[in-house]
Design a protein around this motif. Sequence first.
Motif, PDB file in Angstrom:
ATOM      1  N   ALA A   5       0.597  -1.332  -0.127  1.00 26.34           N
ATOM      2  CA  ALA A   5       0.073   0.202   0.029  1.00 26.34           C
ATOM      3  C   ALA A   5       0.967   1.173   0.247  1.00 26.34           C
ATOM      4  CB  ALA A   5      -0.972   0.008   1.234  1.00 26.34           C
ATOM      5  N   THR A   6       0.415   2.118  -0.732  1.00 22.74           N
ATOM      6  CA  THR A   6       1.111   3.746  -0.760  1.00 22.74           C
ATOM      7  C   THR A   6       0.444   4.429   0.372  1.00 22.74           C
ATOM      8  OG1 THR A   6      -0.807   4.652  -2.109  1.00 22.74           O
ATOM      9  CG2 THR A   6       1.043   3.533  -3.106  1.00 22.74           C
ATOM     10  N   ASN A   7       1.004   5.284   0.984  1.00 25.96           N
ATOM     11  CA  ASN A   7       0.627   6.340   1.903  1.00 25.96           C
ATOM     12  C   ASN A   7      -0.782   6.768   1.635  1.00 25.96           C
ATOM     13  OD1 ASN A   7       2.883   6.155   3.600  1.00 25.96           O
ATOM     14  ND2 ASN A   7       3.837   7.914   2.811  1.00 25.96           N
ATOM     15  N   GLU A   8      -0.915   7.038   0.186  1.00 23.57           N
ATOM     16  CA  GLU A   8      -2.288   7.471   0.205  1.00 23.57           C
ATOM     17  C   GLU A   8      -3.163   6.360   0.297  1.00 23.57           C
ATOM     18  OE1 GLU A   8      -4.739   8.848  -3.894  1.00 23.57           O
ATOM     19  OE2 GLU A   8      -2.613   9.507  -3.820  1.00 23.57           O
ATOM     20  N   GLU A   9      -3.047   5.118  -0.156  1.00 20.63           N
ATOM     21  CA  GLU A   9      -4.038   4.114  -0.104  1.00 20.63           C
ATOM     22  C   GLU A   9      -4.377   3.776   1.530  1.00 20.63           C
ATOM     23  OE1 GLU A   9      -3.124   1.433  -4.096  1.00 20.63           O
ATOM     24  OE2 GLU A   9      -1.558   1.242  -2.498  1.00 20.63           O
ATOM     25  N   VAL A  10      -3.259   3.718   2.408  1.00 21.04           N
ATOM     26  CA  VAL A  10      -3.548   3.844   3.850  1.00 21.04           C
ATOM     27  C   VAL A  10      -4.456   4.879   4.260  1.00 21.04           C
ATOM     28  CG1 VAL A  10      -2.476   3.699   6.206  1.00 21.04           C
ATOM     29  CG2 VAL A  10      -1.260   2.651   4.093  1.00 21.04           C
ATOM     30  N   ALA A  11      -4.373   6.014   3.726  1.00 19.34           N
ATOM     31  CA  ALA A  11      -5.150   7.031   4.227  1.00 19.34           C
ATOM     32  C   ALA A  11      -6.805   6.727   3.824  1.00 19.34           C
ATOM     33  CB  ALA A  11      -4.691   8.394   3.853  1.00 19.34           C
ATOM     34  N   GLN A  12      -6.689   6.473   2.501  1.00 24.02           N
ATOM     35  CA  GLN A  12      -8.054   6.164   2.094  1.00 24.02           C
ATOM     36  C   GLN A  12      -8.682   4.906   2.493  1.00 24.02           C
ATOM     37  OE1 GLN A  12      -7.495   5.320  -2.116  1.00 24.02           O
ATOM     38  NE2 GLN A  12      -7.375   7.453  -2.829  1.00 24.02           N
ATOM     39  N   LEU A  13      -7.940   4.022   3.077  1.00 23.93           N
ATOM     40  CA  LEU A  13      -8.466   2.875   3.790  1.00 23.93           C
ATOM     41  C   LEU A  13      -9.065   3.352   5.090  1.00 23.93           C
ATOM     42  CD1 LEU A  13      -9.364  -0.012   4.254  1.00 23.93           C
ATOM     43  CD2 LEU A  13      -7.151  -0.501   4.905  1.00 23.93           C
ATOM     44  N   ALA A  14      -8.205   4.244   5.676  1.00 25.61           N
ATOM     45  CA  ALA A  14      -8.875   4.782   7.086  1.00 25.61           C
ATOM     46  C   ALA A  14     -10.049   5.475   7.171  1.00 25.61           C
ATOM     47  CB  ALA A  14      -7.693   5.470   7.731  1.00 25.61           C
ATOM     48  N   ALA A  15     -10.067   6.403   5.875  1.00 27.26           N
ATOM     49  CA  ALA A  15     -11.194   7.227   5.744  1.00 27.26           C
ATOM     50  C   ALA A  15     -12.435   6.393   5.447  1.00 27.26           C
ATOM     51  CB  ALA A  15     -11.015   7.996   4.461  1.00 27.26           C
ATOM     52  N   TRP A  16     -12.257   5.103   4.496  1.00 25.49           N
ATOM     53  CA  TRP A  16     -13.469   4.233   4.416  1.00 25.49           C
ATOM     54  C   TRP A  16     -14.031   3.631   5.621  1.00 25.49           C
ATOM     55  CZ3 TRP A  16     -16.635   4.250   0.615  1.00 25.49           C
ATOM     56  CH2 TRP A  16     -16.411   4.767  -0.661  1.00 25.49           C
ATOM     57  N   LYS A  17     -12.860   3.149   6.359  1.00 28.80           N
ATOM     58  CA  LYS A  17     -13.564   2.582   7.627  1.00 28.80           C
ATOM     59  C   LYS A  17     -14.130   3.615   8.572  1.00 28.80           C
ATOM     60  CE  LYS A  17      -9.668  -1.050   7.988  1.00 28.80           C
ATOM     61  NZ  LYS A  17      -8.688  -1.571   8.617  1.00 28.80           N
ATOM     62  N   GLY A  18     -13.553   4.598   8.601  1.00 25.74           N
ATOM     63  CA  GLY A  18     -14.342   5.591   9.455  1.00 25.74           C
ATOM     64  C   GLY A  18     -15.606   6.092   8.687  1.00 25.74           C
ATOM     65  N   TYR A  19     -16.298   5.918   7.646  1.00 27.90           N
ATOM     66  CA  TYR A  19     -17.260   6.209   6.881  1.00 27.90           C
ATOM     67  C   TYR A  19     -18.179   5.080   7.343  1.00 27.90           C
ATOM     68  CZ  TYR A  19     -20.565   5.939   2.922  1.00 27.90           C
ATOM     69  OH  TYR A  19     -21.693   6.179   2.171  1.00 27.90           O
ATOM     70  N   ARG A  20     -17.687   3.370   7.138  1.00 33.19           N
ATOM     71  CA  ARG A  20     -18.425   2.488   7.760  1.00 33.19           C
ATOM     72  C   ARG A  20     -19.023   2.644   9.036  1.00 33.19           C
ATOM     73  NH1 ARG A  20     -15.817  -3.187   6.027  1.00 33.19           N
ATOM     74  NH2 ARG A  20     -14.461  -2.664   7.694  1.00 33.19           N
ATOM     75  N   ILE A  21     -17.991   3.167   9.919  1.00 30.91           N
ATOM     76  CA  ILE A  21     -18.317   3.412  11.301  1.00 30.91           C
ATOM     77  C   ILE A  21     -19.600   4.145  11.323  1.00 30.91           C
ATOM     78  CG2 ILE A  21     -17.624   3.953  13.418  1.00 30.91           C
ATOM     79  CD1 ILE A  21     -14.827   3.127  12.897  1.00 30.91           C
ATOM     80  N   ASP A  22     -19.280   5.220  10.717  1.00 32.43           N
ATOM     81  CA  ASP A  22     -20.392   6.253  10.802  1.00 32.43           C
ATOM     82  C   ASP A  22     -21.963   5.796  10.278  1.00 32.43           C
ATOM     83  OD1 ASP A  22     -18.829   8.277  11.774  1.00 32.43           O
ATOM     84  OD2 ASP A  22     -18.330   9.093  10.028  1.00 32.43           O
ATOM     85  N   LEU A  23     -21.978   4.998   9.075  1.00 28.19           N
ATOM     86  CA  LEU A  23     -22.965   4.317   8.680  1.00 28.19           C
ATOM     87  C   LEU A  23     -23.501   3.551   9.612  1.00 28.19           C
ATOM     88  CD1 LEU A  23     -22.176   3.376   4.838  1.00 28.19           C
ATOM     89  CD2 LEU A  23     -23.712   5.055   5.799  1.00 28.19           C
ATOM     90  N   ASN A  24     -22.952   2.622  10.173  1.00 31.00           N
ATOM     91  CA  ASN A  24     -23.436   1.627  11.147  1.00 31.00           C
ATOM     92  C   ASN A  24     -23.757   2.514  12.445  1.00 31.00           C
ATOM     93  OD1 ASN A  24     -23.263  -1.067  10.546  1.00 31.00           O
ATOM     94  ND2 ASN A  24     -20.979  -0.624  10.094  1.00 31.00           N
ATOM     95  N   ARG A  25     -23.824   3.734  12.789  1.00 32.30           N
ATOM     96  CA  ARG A  25     -24.222   4.365  13.943  1.00 32.30           C
ATOM     97  C   ARG A  25     -25.351   5.383  13.667  1.00 32.30           C
ATOM     98  NH1 ARG A  25     -18.343   5.793  16.686  1.00 32.30           N
ATOM     99  NH2 ARG A  25     -17.991   4.083  17.388  1.00 32.30           N
ATOM    100  N   ILE A  26     -26.022   5.243  12.285  1.00 36.11           N
ATOM    101  CA  ILE A  26     -27.046   5.950  12.101  1.00 36.11           C
ATOM    102  C   ILE A  26     -28.242   5.922  13.076  1.00 36.11           C
ATOM    103  CG2 ILE A  26     -26.450   6.430   9.657  1.00 36.11           C
ATOM    104  CD1 ILE A  26     -28.757   4.582   8.948  1.00 36.11           C
ATOM    105  N   GLU A  27     -28.425   4.715  13.495  1.00 33.24           N
ATOM    106  CA  GLU A  27     -29.785   4.438  14.443  1.00 33.24           C
ATOM    107  C   GLU A  27     -29.501   5.351  15.796  1.00 33.24           C
ATOM    108  OE1 GLU A  27     -31.151   0.228  14.355  1.00 33.24           O
ATOM    109  OE2 GLU A  27     -29.154  -0.009  12.966  1.00 33.24           O
ATOM    110  N   GLN A  28     -28.199   5.684  15.986  1.00 33.29           N
ATOM    111  CA  GLN A  28     -27.859   6.196  17.234  1.00 33.29           C
ATOM    112  C   GLN A  28     -28.042   7.813  17.284  1.00 33.29           C
ATOM    113  OE1 GLN A  28     -23.728   5.201  18.433  1.00 33.29           O
ATOM    114  NE2 GLN A  28     -24.156   2.964  18.170  1.00 33.29           N
ATOM    115  N   GLN A  29     -28.352   8.223  16.183  1.00 33.58           N
ATOM    116  CA  GLN A  29     -28.639   9.611  15.959  1.00 33.58           C
ATOM    117  C   GLN A  29     -29.749  10.203  16.565  1.00 33.58           C
ATOM    118  OE1 GLN A  29     -28.325  10.917  11.809  1.00 33.58           O
ATOM    119  NE2 GLN A  29     -26.199   9.952  11.652  1.00 33.58           N
ATOM    120  N   GLU A  30     -29.924  11.383  17.159  1.00 31.19           N
ATOM    121  CA  GLU A  30     -31.232  11.838  17.553  1.00 31.19           C
ATOM    122  C   GLU A  30     -32.184  12.319  16.117  1.00 31.19           C
ATOM    123  OE1 GLU A  30     -32.597  15.993  19.767  1.00 31.19           O
ATOM    124  OE2 GLU A  30     -30.792  15.048  20.106  1.00 31.19           O
TER     125      GLU A  30
END
Length: 129
Positions: free
Chosen positions: A78-103
Amino acid sequence: MSGFAVRDDGDLGWRSIASIDELFPNEVFSAVEPLPASPPEPSVEELSATAKEQRDKLLAVAANRMGPLQDAVDTGRATNEEVAQLAAWKGYRIDLNRIEQQEGFPAEILWPLSPDESSGPEPIKTPTE
């Protein structure tokens, strides 16, 4: 039967009648259809199911985008950019899984932006349809 009749002379306009038998010779009958009822508001359960269906579609997109990035990281290629992209996608996936917790869930959801969209406008808060 109820409806309206209009006079041919145009001066008197419409008048209400109970049947076609009440028409004058210079009038034309036009049946009045009842207005269609507006659809009922979706229930909380329906809104929740729709939101979860949308979330699952977005999670599938995220998984497809993350797979090659994770492969590159796992193989040490992986390039540094790919590592950063993977981290961003993981954060996005976490946020998607937490929509039920939103007010306001499920009537209002602040959908997270994917890493592909994150350079654009802010997340959109929309009612679930």
